[in-house]
Design a protein around this motif. Sequence first.
Motif, short mmCIF file in Angstrom:
data_model
loop_
_atom_site.label_atom_id
_atom_site.label_comp_id
_atom_site.label_asym_id
_atom_site.label_seq_id
_atom_site.Cartn_x
_atom_site.Cartn_y
_atom_site.Cartn_z
N ALA A 156 -2.20 -0.87 13.02
CA ALA A 156 -3.40 -1.69 12.85
C ALA A 156 -3.03 -3.16 12.65
CB ALA A 156 -4.22 -1.17 11.67
N THR A 157 -1.97 -3.41 11.89
CA THR A 157 -1.53 -4.78 11.67
C THR A 157 -1.06 -5.40 12.97
OG1 THR A 157 -0.87 -4.23 9.42
CG2 THR A 157 0.05 -6.22 10.34
N ARG A 158 -0.28 -4.71 13.73
CA ARG A 158 0.19 -5.22 15.03
C ARG A 158 -0.98 -5.48 15.97
NH1 ARG A 158 4.72 -0.91 15.97
NH2 ARG A 158 6.10 -1.52 14.28
N LEU A 159 -1.92 -4.54 15.98
CA LEU A 159 -3.08 -4.71 16.85
C LEU A 159 -3.90 -5.93 16.44
CD1 LEU A 159 -4.54 -3.42 19.23
CD2 LEU A 159 -5.85 -2.05 17.61
N ALA A 160 -4.05 -6.11 15.14
CA ALA A 160 -4.78 -7.29 14.65
C ALA A 160 -4.03 -8.56 14.99
CB ALA A 160 -5.02 -7.19 13.16
N ASN A 161 -2.71 -8.57 14.83
CA ASN A 161 -1.89 -9.75 15.18
C ASN A 161 -1.90 -10.00 16.67
OD1 ASN A 161 -1.21 -10.27 12.54
ND2 ASN A 161 0.72 -9.14 12.61
N MET B 281 2.54 4.30 9.34
CA MET B 281 2.56 4.02 10.79
C MET B 281 1.20 3.51 11.25
SD MET B 281 5.02 6.94 12.56
CE MET B 281 3.67 7.54 13.45
N MET B 282 0.13 4.12 10.75
CA MET B 282 -1.21 3.68 11.16
C MET B 282 -1.48 2.26 10.66
SD MET B 282 -2.39 6.02 13.02
CE MET B 282 -4.12 5.64 13.18
N GLU C 45 4.84 13.29 4.56
CA GLU C 45 4.44 13.13 5.96
C GLU C 45 3.14 12.34 6.07
OE1 GLU C 45 3.18 15.99 9.64
OE2 GLU C 45 4.81 16.68 8.33
N ASN C 46 2.19 12.62 5.17
CA ASN C 46 0.94 11.86 5.17
C ASN C 46 1.19 10.38 4.90
OD1 ASN C 46 -0.48 14.17 5.71
ND2 ASN C 46 -1.15 14.50 3.60
N LYS C 47 2.11 10.07 3.96
CA LYS C 47 2.44 8.68 3.67
C LYS C 47 3.08 8.01 4.90
CE LYS C 47 3.09 8.66 -1.33
NZ LYS C 47 4.04 8.41 -2.43
N ARG C 48 3.98 8.73 5.56
CA ARG C 48 4.60 8.17 6.77
C ARG C 48 3.55 7.89 7.84
NH1 ARG C 48 8.86 11.91 5.65
NH2 ARG C 48 7.88 13.46 6.96
N ASP C 49 2.63 8.87 8.01
CA ASP C 49 1.57 8.68 9.00
C ASP C 49 0.69 7.49 8.63
OD1 ASP C 49 2.49 10.85 10.40
OD2 ASP C 49 0.91 12.23 9.70
#
Length: 146
Positions: free
Chosen positions: A138-143, A133-134, A126-130
């Motif tokens: 962050a990548t989408r927000l930067a793009n 996703m984060m 679950e931590n890896k999935r989170d």
Amino acid sequence: MAKNSALDILIELASTQSDEAARRLGVAVRACEDNEQKLAMLMQYRDDYEARFRAGVANGISMAGYRNFQQFLEKLDTAIAGQQKAVDNARQRIENERGQWQSCERKRLSYDTLATRAQALEQRKENKRDQKMMDEYATRLANYKR
């Protein structure tokens, strides 16, 4: 998720078995204590009776009285031997019940350990999935800001 519910069922079953084994162990301990009390009472009664017998011999006793004392002491000795055997059997039962309880507890603890490991593994996933996703966010927000 089905594995966790099956494991939960096994844990519950093992806990029930462990509780039942603990209850049987308690019953065995109480029975042993009762048998030991009876043995102590018989031994005390024999000691008292033997003291009365010796006092009777010192004061003079008839042959029939002597024979009655001796026969009764033999019967008391037989009862004491029987009660000692009951105590020995009760102690053996305690050891057997203790072994069964310990076995049930080991099984329950093993299932608990498996459940803890499964929960830790699930938490890591679950931590890896989170984290993934984060990172994607962050990548989408930067793009998006470019």
